[in-house]
Design an enzyme around this catalytic site. Sequence first.
Site, PDB file in Angstrom:
ATOM      1  N   TYR A 141      59.560  49.022  40.228  1.00 50.36           N
ATOM      2  CA  TYR A 141      59.811  49.888  39.014  1.00 50.36           C
ATOM      3  C   TYR A 141      61.316  50.469  38.973  1.00 50.36           C
ATOM      4  O   TYR A 141      61.826  51.094  37.866  1.00 50.36           O
ATOM      5  CB  TYR A 141      58.767  51.079  38.663  1.00 50.36           C
ATOM      6  CG  TYR A 141      57.644  50.923  38.185  1.00 50.36           C
ATOM      7  CD1 TYR A 141      57.093  49.817  38.756  1.00 50.36           C
ATOM      8  CD2 TYR A 141      57.145  51.478  36.872  1.00 50.36           C
ATOM      9  CE1 TYR A 141      55.664  49.291  37.916  1.00 50.36           C
ATOM     10  CE2 TYR A 141      55.892  50.980  36.267  1.00 50.36           C
ATOM     11  CZ  TYR A 141      55.219  50.013  36.829  1.00 50.36           C
ATOM     12  OH  TYR A 141      54.043  49.703  36.249  1.00 50.36           O
ATOM     13  N   LYS A 191      50.791  43.252  50.692  1.00 49.11           N
ATOM     14  CA  LYS A 191      51.054  41.696  50.478  1.00 49.11           C
ATOM     15  C   LYS A 191      51.727  41.371  51.886  1.00 49.11           C
ATOM     16  O   LYS A 191      52.765  40.675  51.474  1.00 49.11           O
ATOM     17  CB  LYS A 191      51.619  41.439  49.262  1.00 49.11           C
ATOM     18  CG  LYS A 191      51.430  39.971  48.917  1.00 49.11           C
ATOM     19  CD  LYS A 191      50.025  39.279  48.691  1.00 49.11           C
ATOM     20  CE  LYS A 191      50.319  37.743  48.689  1.00 49.11           C
ATOM     21  NZ  LYS A 191      48.849  37.270  48.575  1.00 49.11           N
ATOM     22  N   ASP A 223      45.604  40.741  46.902  1.00 51.27           N
ATOM     23  CA  ASP A 223      44.765  39.754  45.857  1.00 51.27           C
ATOM     24  C   ASP A 223      43.285  39.965  46.348  1.00 51.27           C
ATOM     25  O   ASP A 223      42.515  40.062  45.759  1.00 51.27           O
ATOM     26  CB  ASP A 223      45.287  38.485  46.164  1.00 51.27           C
ATOM     27  CG  ASP A 223      45.558  38.004  47.711  1.00 51.27           C
ATOM     28  OD1 ASP A 223      45.584  38.788  48.613  1.00 51.27           O
ATOM     29  OD2 ASP A 223      45.890  36.718  48.043  1.00 51.27           O
ATOM     30  N   ASP A 247      49.510  50.155  40.003  1.00 49.73           N
ATOM     31  CA  ASP A 247      49.427  50.339  38.462  1.00 49.73           C
ATOM     32  C   ASP A 247      48.460  49.095  37.979  1.00 49.73           C
ATOM     33  O   ASP A 247      47.517  49.447  37.230  1.00 49.73           O
ATOM     34  CB  ASP A 247      50.927  49.708  37.755  1.00 49.73           C
ATOM     35  CG  ASP A 247      50.688  49.681  36.274  1.00 49.73           C
ATOM     36  OD1 ASP A 247      50.136  50.530  35.745  1.00 49.73           O
ATOM     37  OD2 ASP A 247      51.159  48.797  35.749  1.00 49.73           O
ATOM     38  N   ASP A 251      44.228  49.948  36.650  1.00 49.50           N
ATOM     39  CA  ASP A 251      43.497  49.246  35.257  1.00 49.50           C
ATOM     40  C   ASP A 251      42.157  48.627  35.694  1.00 49.50           C
ATOM     41  O   ASP A 251      41.210  48.592  34.946  1.00 49.50           O
ATOM     42  CB  ASP A 251      44.340  48.525  34.414  1.00 49.50           C
ATOM     43  CG  ASP A 251      45.448  49.288  33.617  1.00 49.50           C
ATOM     44  OD1 ASP A 251      45.924  50.447  33.966  1.00 49.50           O
ATOM     45  OD2 ASP A 251      45.517  48.552  32.383  1.00 49.50           O
TER      46      ASP A 251
HETATM   47  C1  IPM Z   1      50.717  53.856  33.871  1.00 55.21           C
HETATM   48  C2  IPM Z   1      51.427  52.945  32.658  1.00 55.21           C
HETATM   49  C3  IPM Z   1      52.891  53.073  32.949  1.00 55.21           C
HETATM   50  C4  IPM Z   1      53.293  52.664  34.236  1.00 55.21           C
HETATM   51  C5  IPM Z   1      53.816  52.623  31.862  1.00 55.21           C
HETATM   52  C6  IPM Z   1      53.487  53.020  30.520  1.00 55.21           C
HETATM   53  C7  IPM Z   1      55.403  52.697  32.069  1.00 55.21           C
HETATM   54  O1  IPM Z   1      51.034  51.568  32.615  1.00 55.21           O
HETATM   55  O2  IPM Z   1      50.803  55.032  33.983  1.00 55.21           O
HETATM   56  O3  IPM Z   1      49.891  53.032  34.370  1.00 55.21           O
HETATM   57  O4  IPM Z   1      53.180  51.474  34.501  1.00 55.21           O
HETATM   58  O5  IPM Z   1      53.326  53.313  35.402  1.00 55.21           O
HETATM   59 MN    MN Z   2      49.404  51.378  33.919  1.00 61.31          MN
END
Ligand code: IPM
Ligand code: MN
Length: 360
Positions: A141, A191, A223, A247, A251
């Site tokens: 990032y 990884k 993975d 990240d 999710d």
């Molecule tokens: C998160 C989001 C952010 C990230 C984006 C919106 C920049 O996806 O906080 O998980 O990737 O960190």
């Molecule tokens: Mn995210």
Amino acid sequence: MNLNILVLPGDGIGTEVTGEAVKVLRVVAAKWGHQLTIREGLLGGVAIHKTGTPFPEETERLSLEADAVLMGAVGLPEFDEAPPSQRPEIGLLKIRQTMGVYANLRPVRSYKALLDSSPLKNHLVDGVDMIIVRELTGGLYYGTPRGITGSGLEERGTNTMTYTRAEIDRVTRMAFELARKRRKKLTSVDKSNVLETSQLWRKVVIEVSKEYNDIALDHILVDNCAMQLVLNPKRFDVVLTENMFGDILSDEGAVLAGSIGMLPSASIGAKKANGAWTGLYEPVHGSAPDIAGQNKANPFGAIGSVAAMLEYSFGLGEEAAAVNRAMEQVLNSGHVTADLRPAGTPATTEQTGEAVCQAI
Ligand code: IPM
Ligand code: MN
């Protein structure tokens, strides 16, 4: 106590969910006799529209003055074609960096009332209780060089994944300390079969682990981790990983909780003189432009982030527990938003927030 909080609603459903989270904060402040000072600032797409930049100087100043920051979400479809440096998301990256919040704690747990909201079998999700510790201010990032250069078939996109020992060391300590307060198990995700950054990561984690003999440490490749998260999620307690892996995995973790709308997060870094964490609190979900402004969004991620703020930035454990209990009570009542309730009449964002306030 004096709670001096900056609220950055941001874009899309950010405004709606932080609105309910602030209502909850007000109820807590009134009930426990805290003095609440709330300021509001601009971040993300809304800040670009109003000031031309996603992280205005005013927001930077306010964020450094506040005891804690509550953020909603950033991102708007009209910026989809813009280069990363001019998108709303860069505002979030900059505030994380400015506040120095290098550890992003993302708790993922299952709720009895939501077991059927997950596409996974009940027996796999029932009892899931983990926390993902995502490194937040390093890696891909932020690494340089980055950018798009050249043209034609030689046009090239570049990003750099880079970590220093110091960056790995501090977030690793944070994760071990957390594990100590939980089930004393830490899984480091990397990884290292391919990446040098991961090899250094693993080496540093092993070195730090020597100071935490009471914690069981294991290592897993990213993975395989993605697979284990849905095959056997109860094997995880504290999961430590770098920025981009964290990240993506968080999710995936949302599927275990029943909806990404459920996930809160706390980003912490340096401690202040009074021992409190400098904290940025934000739900894990995005700005969801498709349902923005419709009073449909799930405010639990934002409200749970307020509970985390009370705990980490203010040391108010009793208040934090009361907010979490109230949320669970509302979940059990079944009066929840559409993401959690595919059939029947769902509750609105405001009704859900109101119900949590009542339950407190
Ligand atoms: C998160 C989001 C952010 C990230 C984006 C919106 C920049 O996806 O906080 O998980 O990737 O960190
Ligand atoms: Mn995210």
